[in-house]
Design a protein around this motif. Structure first.
Motif, PDB file in Angstrom:
ATOM      1  N   ILE A 192      -1.841   0.363   1.726  1.00  0.00           N
ATOM      2  CA  ILE A 192      -1.195  -0.673   1.735  1.00  0.00           C
ATOM      3  C   ILE A 192      -2.085  -1.862   1.761  1.00  0.00           C
ATOM      4  CG2 ILE A 192       0.123  -2.243   3.153  1.00  0.00           C
ATOM      5  CD1 ILE A 192       1.846   0.329   4.060  1.00  0.00           C
ATOM      6  N   LYS A 193      -3.196  -1.676   2.485  1.00  0.00           N
ATOM      7  CA  LYS A 193      -4.142  -2.959   2.348  1.00  0.00           C
ATOM      8  C   LYS A 193      -4.639  -3.004   1.196  1.00  0.00           C
ATOM      9  CE  LYS A 193      -5.376  -2.514   7.274  1.00  0.00           C
ATOM     10  NZ  LYS A 193      -6.528  -2.400   8.159  1.00  0.00           N
ATOM     11  N   ALA A 194      -5.052  -1.846   0.407  1.00  0.00           N
ATOM     12  CA  ALA A 194      -5.518  -2.014  -1.058  1.00  0.00           C
ATOM     13  C   ALA A 194      -4.567  -2.662  -1.924  1.00  0.00           C
ATOM     14  CB  ALA A 194      -6.096  -0.647  -1.255  1.00  0.00           C
ATOM     15  N   THR A 195      -3.575  -2.271  -1.784  1.00  0.00           N
ATOM     16  CA  THR A 195      -2.479  -2.693  -2.950  1.00  0.00           C
ATOM     17  C   THR A 195      -2.235  -4.034  -2.677  1.00  0.00           C
ATOM     18  OG1 THR A 195      -0.525  -1.627  -1.647  1.00  0.00           O
ATOM     19  CG2 THR A 195      -1.375  -0.417  -3.594  1.00  0.00           C
ATOM     20  N   ARG A 196      -2.056  -4.487  -1.494  1.00  0.00           N
ATOM     21  CA  ARG A 196      -1.810  -6.043  -1.173  1.00  0.00           C
ATOM     22  C   ARG A 196      -2.998  -6.865  -1.620  1.00  0.00           C
ATOM     23  NH1 ARG A 196       2.598  -7.381   1.431  1.00  0.00           N
ATOM     24  NH2 ARG A 196       3.753  -5.893   2.954  1.00  0.00           N
ATOM     25  N   ALA A 197      -4.246  -6.481  -1.450  1.00  0.00           N
ATOM     26  CA  ALA A 197      -5.237  -6.986  -1.731  1.00  0.00           C
ATOM     27  C   ALA A 197      -5.375  -7.218  -3.355  1.00  0.00           C
ATOM     28  CB  ALA A 197      -6.767  -6.542  -1.308  1.00  0.00           C
ATOM     29  N   ALA A 198      -4.979  -6.170  -4.007  1.00  0.00           N
ATOM     30  CA  ALA A 198      -5.084  -6.255  -5.497  1.00  0.00           C
ATOM     31  C   ALA A 198      -4.182  -6.913  -6.071  1.00  0.00           C
ATOM     32  CB  ALA A 198      -4.729  -4.882  -6.002  1.00  0.00           C
ATOM     33  N   GLY A 199      -2.652  -6.975  -5.276  1.00  0.00           N
ATOM     34  CA  GLY A 199      -1.780  -7.862  -5.561  1.00  0.00           C
ATOM     35  C   GLY A 199      -2.120  -9.146  -5.485  1.00  0.00           C
ATOM     36  N   ARG A 200      -2.689  -9.722  -4.590  1.00  0.00           N
ATOM     37  CA  ARG A 200      -3.089 -11.289  -4.261  1.00  0.00           C
ATOM     38  C   ARG A 200      -3.976 -11.625  -5.457  1.00  0.00           C
ATOM     39  NH1 ARG A 200      -3.512  -9.573   0.993  1.00  0.00           N
ATOM     40  NH2 ARG A 200      -5.786  -9.072   1.035  1.00  0.00           N
ATOM     41  N   SER A 201      -5.006 -10.693  -6.078  1.00  0.00           N
ATOM     42  CA  SER A 201      -5.745 -11.145  -7.143  1.00  0.00           C
ATOM     43  C   SER A 201      -4.921 -11.080  -8.481  1.00  0.00           C
ATOM     44  CB  SER A 201      -6.775 -10.024  -7.429  1.00  0.00           C
ATOM     45  OG  SER A 201      -7.686 -10.259  -8.506  1.00  0.00           O
ATOM     46  N   ILE A 250      -9.002  -4.851 -14.854  1.00  0.00           N
ATOM     47  CA  ILE A 250     -10.203  -4.322 -14.205  1.00  0.00           C
ATOM     48  C   ILE A 250     -10.360  -5.032 -13.070  1.00  0.00           C
ATOM     49  CG2 ILE A 250     -12.624  -4.568 -14.756  1.00  0.00           C
ATOM     50  CD1 ILE A 250     -12.280  -4.515 -17.813  1.00  0.00           C
ATOM     51  N   SER A 251     -10.075  -6.122 -12.566  1.00  0.00           N
ATOM     52  CA  SER A 251     -10.564  -6.892 -11.320  1.00  0.00           C
ATOM     53  C   SER A 251      -9.545  -6.255 -10.312  1.00  0.00           C
ATOM     54  CB  SER A 251     -10.339  -8.354 -11.309  1.00  0.00           C
ATOM     55  OG  SER A 251     -10.314  -8.894 -10.193  1.00  0.00           O
ATOM     56  N   SER A 252      -8.407  -6.072 -10.558  1.00  0.00           N
ATOM     57  CA  SER A 252      -7.379  -5.427  -9.632  1.00  0.00           C
ATOM     58  C   SER A 252      -7.804  -3.996  -9.246  1.00  0.00           C
ATOM     59  CB  SER A 252      -6.046  -5.474 -10.284  1.00  0.00           C
ATOM     60  OG  SER A 252      -5.100  -4.846  -9.411  1.00  0.00           O
ATOM     61  N   GLU A 253      -8.131  -3.250 -10.244  1.00  0.00           N
ATOM     62  CA  GLU A 253      -8.501  -1.575 -10.032  1.00  0.00           C
ATOM     63  C   GLU A 253      -9.747  -1.699  -9.365  1.00  0.00           C
ATOM     64  OE1 GLU A 253      -8.527   1.904 -12.889  1.00  0.00           O
ATOM     65  OE2 GLU A 253      -6.525   1.160 -12.473  1.00  0.00           O
ATOM     66  N   THR A 254     -10.741  -2.468  -9.478  1.00  0.00           N
ATOM     67  CA  THR A 254     -11.952  -2.533  -8.875  1.00  0.00           C
ATOM     68  C   THR A 254     -11.761  -2.854  -7.207  1.00  0.00           C
ATOM     69  OG1 THR A 254     -13.311  -3.231 -10.877  1.00  0.00           O
ATOM     70  CG2 THR A 254     -14.156  -3.596  -8.700  1.00  0.00           C
ATOM     71  N   LEU A 309       6.425 -12.695 -17.459  1.00  0.00           N
ATOM     72  CA  LEU A 309       7.735 -12.003 -16.837  1.00  0.00           C
ATOM     73  C   LEU A 309       7.391 -11.481 -15.439  1.00  0.00           C
ATOM     74  CD1 LEU A 309       9.112 -10.296 -19.869  1.00  0.00           C
ATOM     75  CD2 LEU A 309       9.819 -12.434 -19.108  1.00  0.00           C
ATOM     76  N   PRO A 310       7.773 -12.104 -14.400  1.00  0.00           N
ATOM     77  CA  PRO A 310       7.737 -11.600 -13.115  1.00  0.00           C
ATOM     78  C   PRO A 310       8.108 -10.094 -12.544  1.00  0.00           C
ATOM     79  CG  PRO A 310       9.334 -13.281 -12.849  1.00  0.00           C
ATOM     80  CD  PRO A 310       8.976 -13.155 -14.210  1.00  0.00           C
ATOM     81  N   HIS A 311       7.745  -9.208 -13.252  1.00  0.00           N
ATOM     82  CA  HIS A 311       8.234  -7.948 -12.943  1.00  0.00           C
ATOM     83  C   HIS A 311       7.045  -6.921 -13.185  1.00  0.00           C
ATOM     84  CE1 HIS A 311      11.263  -4.846 -11.937  1.00  0.00           C
ATOM     85  NE2 HIS A 311      10.810  -4.192 -13.066  1.00  0.00           N
ATOM     86  N   TRP A 312       6.232  -6.703 -12.542  1.00  0.00           N
ATOM     87  CA  TRP A 312       5.009  -5.664 -12.495  1.00  0.00           C
ATOM     88  C   TRP A 312       4.531  -5.241 -11.310  1.00  0.00           C
ATOM     89  CZ3 TRP A 312       1.267  -8.403 -10.022  1.00  0.00           C
ATOM     90  CH2 TRP A 312       1.357  -9.867  -9.859  1.00  0.00           C
ATOM     91  N   ALA A 313       3.867  -4.282 -11.116  1.00  0.00           N
ATOM     92  CA  ALA A 313       3.324  -3.697 -10.050  1.00  0.00           C
ATOM     93  C   ALA A 313       1.885  -3.106  -9.794  1.00  0.00           C
ATOM     94  CB  ALA A 313       4.532  -2.753  -9.627  1.00  0.00           C
ATOM     95  N   VAL A 314       1.427  -2.760  -8.442  1.00  0.00           N
ATOM     96  CA  VAL A 314       0.232  -2.162  -8.366  1.00  0.00           C
ATOM     97  C   VAL A 314       0.658  -0.792  -7.678  1.00  0.00           C
ATOM     98  CG1 VAL A 314      -1.871  -2.294  -7.387  1.00  0.00           C
ATOM     99  CG2 VAL A 314      -0.915  -4.314  -8.116  1.00  0.00           C
TER     100      VAL A 314
END
Length: 262
Positions: A11-20, A47-51, A98-103
């Motif tokens: 959860i912490k990792a996906t939230r951090a990637a989501g903020r980026s 790449i940034s999100s996945e990193t 379009l605001p429909h995407w996810a991590v």
């Protein structure tokens, strides 16, 4: 939200990637560049999100394996566990503003998905599940829909473009299912299609030739929300072969029969 230690790390990792990605998404909407330039920008955002996710997950669990959106698999010191990660699902939506995407991230143990997170930053919805613990959106338990009549069902799928080999199969699917249901939606993010089935927003979903990182997390969400999930070809493997058909218990057999009748 109460989950396992692994779940909290995810959860912490996906939230951090989501903020980026949210920061980059605001820039995409304002880009005044060629489509190639926009595509390059989005590639860097992925790449940034996945990193971010890789750094956080590997730091927390350095012995686990890794499979990311780039398709490069890293086997960990513990060969029984691996992360399956999508730094951005719904790339075309993201590229077009379009605001429909996810991590998303799934944890696989001995070939079985045992924990997952799908985060939709644009809507602030975080879907998560653990084997045997149910499926949740934020702090609310979710369940598949209770509809029992196929003609009232709303289904989701992906629509391949003309250059993809599964286009004829998908067109045949649509010709069979559209007359039998209330409608079919193509929203462009498989992880969210599956999450929406788990939440009862869609009554079912099917798609072929997906990548493991597109569907791994969503498969567990649907199962833990009480849905039925199978490969379209029963002898295939959903994660490895990238195909899935799912629905609630009442609709699954009729829905699957239609899709499999080619």
């Amino acid at each position: 939200m109460l989950g396992s230690a692994n779940q909290n790390v995810m959860i912490k990792a996906t939230r951090a990637a989501g903020r980026s990605l949210v920061k980059d998404f605001r820039e995409v909407e304002n880009l005044q560049v060629s489509s190639k330039g926009a595509g390059d920008f989005v590639s860097k955002a992925i790449i940034s999100s996945e990193t971010i996710m890789r750094d956080m997950l590997v730091e927390a669990r350095p012995t686990y394996g890794w499979l990311g959106k780039d398709g490069k698999e890293v086997e960990g010191a513990d060969p029984t566990r691996r992360w399956i990660v999508s730094g951005l699902d719904g790339v075309t939506n993201f590229l077009h503003g379009l605001p429909h995407w996810a991590v998303s991230v799934a944890l696989e143990h001995k070939g079985e998905i045992v924990s997952c997170v799908v985060f939709d930053p644009a809507k602030g919805e975080l879907f998560w599940a653990e084997k045997g613990a149910g499926a949740w959106m934020n702090d609310t338990r979710i369940r598949v829909s209770g509809r029992t009549k196929l003609h009232e069902g709303l289904f989701a799928t992906g629509l391949p473009n003309g250059g993809q080999s599964d286009l004829p199969d998908t067109l045949r699917d649509l010709a069979r299912i559209l007359p039998a249901c209330a409608g079919v939606r193509r929203w462009g993010a498989a992880s969210l299609d599956l999450a929406f089935v788990a939440a009862g927003r869609f009554d079912g979903y099917w798609e072929r030739r997906m990548k493991p990182w597109d569907i791994a997390a969503g498969l567990l969400l649907v199962k833990e929300a009480g849905g039925f999930v199978e490969p379209i070809v029963k002898t295939n493997n959903m994660v490895d072969d990238g195909e899935v058909i799912c629905a609630n218990e009442a609709l699954f057999d009729r829905f699957a029969t239609i899709i499999r009748s080619a």
